[in-house]
Design a protein around this motif. Structure first.
Motif, PDB file in Angstrom:
ATOM      1  N   THR A 161       0.851  -1.169   0.000  1.00 47.74           N
ATOM      2  CA  THR A 161       0.000   0.000   0.000  1.00 47.74           C
ATOM      3  C   THR A 161       0.898   1.233   0.000  1.00 47.74           C
ATOM      4  N   SER A 162       0.314   2.396  -0.089  1.00 47.53           N
ATOM      5  CA  SER A 162       1.065   3.645  -0.147  1.00 47.53           C
ATOM      6  C   SER A 162       2.035   3.749   1.024  1.00 47.53           C
ATOM      7  N   GLY A 163       3.293   4.095   0.693  1.00 51.66           N
ATOM      8  CA  GLY A 163       4.314   4.255   1.713  1.00 51.66           C
ATOM      9  C   GLY A 163       5.201   3.048   1.920  1.00 51.66           C
ATOM     10  N   ASP A 164       4.870   1.916   1.329  1.00 48.32           N
ATOM     11  CA  ASP A 164       5.702   0.717   1.433  1.00 48.32           C
ATOM     12  C   ASP A 164       6.917   0.833   0.514  1.00 48.32           C
ATOM     13  N   THR A 165       7.875  -0.096   0.686  1.00 47.25           N
ATOM     14  CA  THR A 165       9.098  -0.096  -0.110  1.00 47.25           C
ATOM     15  C   THR A 165       9.300  -1.456  -0.755  1.00 47.25           C
ATOM     16  N   LEU A 166       9.602  -1.443  -2.051  1.00 49.88           N
ATOM     17  CA  LEU A 166       9.806  -2.659  -2.838  1.00 49.88           C
ATOM     18  C   LEU A 166      11.289  -2.812  -3.162  1.00 49.88           C
ATOM     19  N   LEU A 167      11.830  -4.007  -2.923  1.00 46.39           N
ATOM     20  CA  LEU A 167      13.210  -4.313  -3.297  1.00 46.39           C
ATOM     21  C   LEU A 167      13.288  -4.610  -4.788  1.00 46.39           C
ATOM     22  N   VAL A 168      14.238  -3.977  -5.478  1.00 51.22           N
ATOM     23  CA  VAL A 168      14.385  -4.159  -6.927  1.00 51.22           C
ATOM     24  C   VAL A 168      15.871  -4.185  -7.281  1.00 51.22           C
ATOM     25  N   ASP A 169      16.182  -4.666  -8.500  1.00 57.52           N
ATOM     26  CA  ASP A 169      17.534  -4.528  -9.033  1.00 57.52           C
ATOM     27  C   ASP A 169      17.890  -3.042  -9.103  1.00 57.52           C
ATOM     28  N   GLU A 170      19.185  -2.732  -8.925  1.00 59.72           N
ATOM     29  CA  GLU A 170      19.591  -1.322  -8.970  1.00 59.72           C
ATOM     30  C   GLU A 170      19.272  -0.688 -10.325  1.00 59.72           C
ATOM     31  N   TRP A 171      19.298  -1.489 -11.393  1.00 57.07           N
ATOM     32  CA  TRP A 171      18.790  -1.055 -12.702  1.00 57.07           C
ATOM     33  C   TRP A 171      17.590  -1.938 -12.985  1.00 57.07           C
ATOM     34  N   THR A 172      16.409  -1.360 -12.912  1.00 58.74           N
ATOM     35  CA  THR A 172      15.208  -2.181 -13.047  1.00 58.74           C
ATOM     36  C   THR A 172      14.384  -1.743 -14.249  1.00 58.74           C
ATOM     37  N   TYR A 173      13.377  -2.540 -14.562  1.00 58.78           N
ATOM     38  CA  TYR A 173      12.515  -2.313 -15.718  1.00 58.78           C
ATOM     39  C   TYR A 173      11.820  -0.952 -15.581  1.00 58.78           C
ATOM     40  N   PRO A 174      12.007  -0.036 -16.543  1.00 53.54           N
ATOM     41  CA  PRO A 174      11.444   1.314 -16.404  1.00 53.54           C
ATOM     42  C   PRO A 174       9.938   1.345 -16.166  1.00 53.54           C
ATOM     43  N   ALA A 175       9.194   0.407 -16.758  1.00 57.83           N
ATOM     44  CA  ALA A 175       7.740   0.415 -16.574  1.00 57.83           C
ATOM     45  C   ALA A 175       7.351   0.146 -15.125  1.00 57.83           C
ATOM     46  N   ILE A 176       8.205  -0.575 -14.394  1.00 56.48           N
ATOM     47  CA  ILE A 176       7.924  -0.820 -12.987  1.00 56.48           C
ATOM     48  C   ILE A 176       8.032   0.480 -12.198  1.00 56.48           C
ATOM     49  N   ILE A 177       9.058   1.276 -12.513  1.00 52.11           N
ATOM     50  CA  ILE A 177       9.202   2.577 -11.851  1.00 52.11           C
ATOM     51  C   ILE A 177       7.973   3.442 -12.132  1.00 52.11           C
ATOM     52  N   GLY A 178       7.570   3.455 -13.412  1.00 59.86           N
ATOM     53  CA  GLY A 178       6.401   4.240 -13.780  1.00 59.86           C
ATOM     54  C   GLY A 178       5.117   3.738 -13.160  1.00 59.86           C
ATOM     55  N   THR A 179       5.093   2.473 -12.774  1.00 59.59           N
ATOM     56  CA  THR A 179       3.903   1.894 -12.157  1.00 59.59           C
ATOM     57  C   THR A 179       3.819   2.216 -10.676  1.00 59.59           C
ATOM     58  N   VAL A 180       4.943   2.082  -9.962  1.00 56.90           N
ATOM     59  CA  VAL A 180       4.882   2.188  -8.496  1.00 56.90           C
ATOM     60  C   VAL A 180       4.930   3.631  -7.996  1.00 56.90           C
ATOM     61  N   ARG A 191       8.426   0.628   7.862  1.00 62.96           N
ATOM     62  CA  ARG A 191       7.636  -0.540   7.445  1.00 62.96           C
ATOM     63  C   ARG A 191       8.556  -1.655   6.974  1.00 62.96           C
ATOM     64  N   LYS A 192       8.176  -2.864   7.274  1.00 60.58           N
ATOM     65  CA  LYS A 192       8.984  -4.038   6.958  1.00 60.58           C
ATOM     66  C   LYS A 192       9.071  -4.254   5.446  1.00 60.58           C
ATOM     67  N   LEU A 193      10.225  -4.706   4.984  1.00 58.34           N
ATOM     68  CA  LEU A 193      10.368  -5.123   3.584  1.00 58.34           C
ATOM     69  C   LEU A 193       9.683  -6.470   3.408  1.00 58.34           C
ATOM     70  N   ARG A 194       8.840  -6.568   2.392  1.00 60.23           N
ATOM     71  CA  ARG A 194       8.058  -7.806   2.232  1.00 60.23           C
ATOM     72  C   ARG A 194       8.243  -8.486   0.889  1.00 60.23           C
ATOM     73  N   MET A 195       8.764  -7.768  -0.101  1.00 57.83           N
ATOM     74  CA  MET A 195       8.752  -8.319  -1.456  1.00 57.83           C
ATOM     75  C   MET A 195       9.974  -7.860  -2.234  1.00 57.83           C
ATOM     76  N   VAL A 196      10.507  -8.770  -3.080  1.00 60.50           N
ATOM     77  CA  VAL A 196      11.606  -8.427  -3.979  1.00 60.50           C
ATOM     78  C   VAL A 196      11.169  -8.739  -5.404  1.00 60.50           C
ATOM     79  N   TYR A 197      11.401  -7.797  -6.290  1.00 57.68           N
ATOM     80  CA  TYR A 197      11.035  -7.945  -7.707  1.00 57.68           C
ATOM     81  C   TYR A 197      12.302  -8.122  -8.522  1.00 57.68           C
ATOM     82  N   THR A 198      12.328  -9.145  -9.383  1.00 63.45           N
ATOM     83  CA  THR A 198      13.504  -9.357 -10.225  1.00 63.45           C
ATOM     84  C   THR A 198      13.116  -9.984 -11.550  1.00 63.45           C
ATOM     85  N   ILE A 199      13.935  -9.721 -12.571  1.00 65.16           N
ATOM     86  CA  ILE A 199      13.799 -10.334 -13.890  1.00 65.16           C
ATOM     87  C   ILE A 199      15.018 -11.240 -14.053  1.00 65.16           C
ATOM     88  N   PRO A 200      14.907 -12.541 -13.828  1.00 65.15           N
ATOM     89  CA  PRO A 200      16.094 -13.395 -13.759  1.00 65.15           C
ATOM     90  C   PRO A 200      16.717 -13.770 -15.094  1.00 65.15           C
TER      91      PRO A 200
END
Length: 339
Positions: free
Chosen positions: A114-133, A166-175
């Motif tokens: 929800t608003s205010g949470d933090t998502l773990l991502v690759d330091e260079w991540t998919y641009p559409a994800i940035i535009g989404t979150v 807030r606790k980190l709960r999720m990591v997003y990656t493109i393997p």
């Protein structure tokens, strides 16, 4: 209505299928393992769906409103394919349809964030994800990468030293063929990432649209190219295939290996998660377009089958390997010593 199929609802707003003006929907498709450019018109396969049901449903089903799980023959193929390729290691997994991986990502994310949470991502991540979150006021915590993608020790470091409210709960990656770096994780790297996720109780979103586009490293020896294409059986195992806890939400798509305009994909996760994505589908996309599902379901269930689908993937792997090799050859020829 699902509990009692004999029930005829007068409240669902369903148009009567006899009013649909479509008697047949289809496409001419290249045989499995061949390309359109190299197939004579007489050798094209005729993918056709009519009002009569056969091995798959008829148009009355594909063109009607449906639930968020997808038309059964399409959904069944995604489940069977997932079982054959990834063989999830826990019992209560399932698949649910999506319009592609960005659509699937949003729905998976909204189950946990929800608003205010933090998502773990690759330091260079998919641009559409940035535009989404960003419009959702979800922050990003970048994790250092190397030639194989996200570094497990870096992920552990970020989680161990996290001081956010807030606790980190999720990591997003493109393997596989990570966007934008092109990095691909080895099986050892995936095991290490999964172990860190277990340590910190993270959910993993495995966004893997390029999974089937794996091929051997570049070699200047043109005579020995394209001899070890993996098909399906020799692909690097997925994070889903390593998952014993039900913590991986895997996103798959036909976009890179059939056509992106079909807008057809699927999510694999524990059933309690896919059930909730189904309910979200039913208040948003409902399911992929019936025409697209009909063509894919007919192609996979009536024409190619799983063996033909694998031959097609080998052809796609060869095509992209050839394009990669040509690109590198030209770079070495014209840019050698310049960059």
């Amino acid at each position: 209505m699902e509990a009692d199929p004999t029930l005829l609802s007068l409240g669902a707003g369903l148009p009567h299928p006899s009013t649909f003006p479509f008697a047949q929907i289809g496409a001419h498709v290249a045989p499995a393992g061949a390309s359109v450019a190299n197939t004579a018109p007489a050798d094209m396969l005729n993918v056709s769906v009519t009002t009569s049901s056969g091995a798959i449903e008829g148009l009355g089903k594909f063109l009607q409103y449906g639930n968020g799980r997808g038309v059964p023959s399409y959904a069944a193929f995604t489940r069977e394919h997932t079982h054959r390729v990834h063989d999830p290691k826990y019992v209560d997994w399932d698949t649910v349809v999506s319009l592609g991986n960005t659509d699937a990502f949003v729905k998976a994310l909204m189950l946990f964030y929800t608003s205010g949470d933090t998502l773990l991502v690759d330091e260079w991540t998919y641009p559409a994800i940035i535009g989404t979150v960003v419009p959702m006021n979800i922050q990003l915590a970048p994790v250092r990468m190397d030639a194989e993608g996200m570094v497990p020790e870096a992920l552990d470091h970020v989680c161990t030293n996290w001081t956010g409210e807030r606790k980190l709960r999720m990591v997003y990656t493109i393997p596989t063929a990570q966007n934008p770096t092109g990095a691909t994780m080895s099986i050892a790297r995936k095991r290490a990432i999964y172990a860190v996720a277990q340590k910190h109780n993270l959910v993993i979103i495995e966004d893997d649209p390029y999974y089937y586009l794996q091929f051997e490293p570049y070699t200047a020896d043109s005579e020995h190219r394209y001899t070890n294409l993996p098909g399906i059986t020799s692909l690097v195992p997925s994070l889903l295939s390593l998952d014993t806890d039900g913590r991986v939400i895997r996103l798959d798509s036909f976009s890179k290996v059939l056509a992106p305009g079909l807008r057809c994909g699927w999510v694999t996760a524990p059933k309690y998660i896919t059930d909730k994505i189904q309910f979200h589908n039913e208040t948003s996309i409902q399911q992929p377009a019936g025409v697209s599902q009909a063509i894919v379901a007919s192609l996979m269930n009536e024409q190619w089958g799983h063996s033909g689908w694998e031959r097609h993937l080998v052809q796609i792997q060869r095509d992209y390997a050839m394009r990669r090799d040509l690109f590198v050859d030209l770079c070495l020829k014209h840019l050698n010593g310049l960059v």
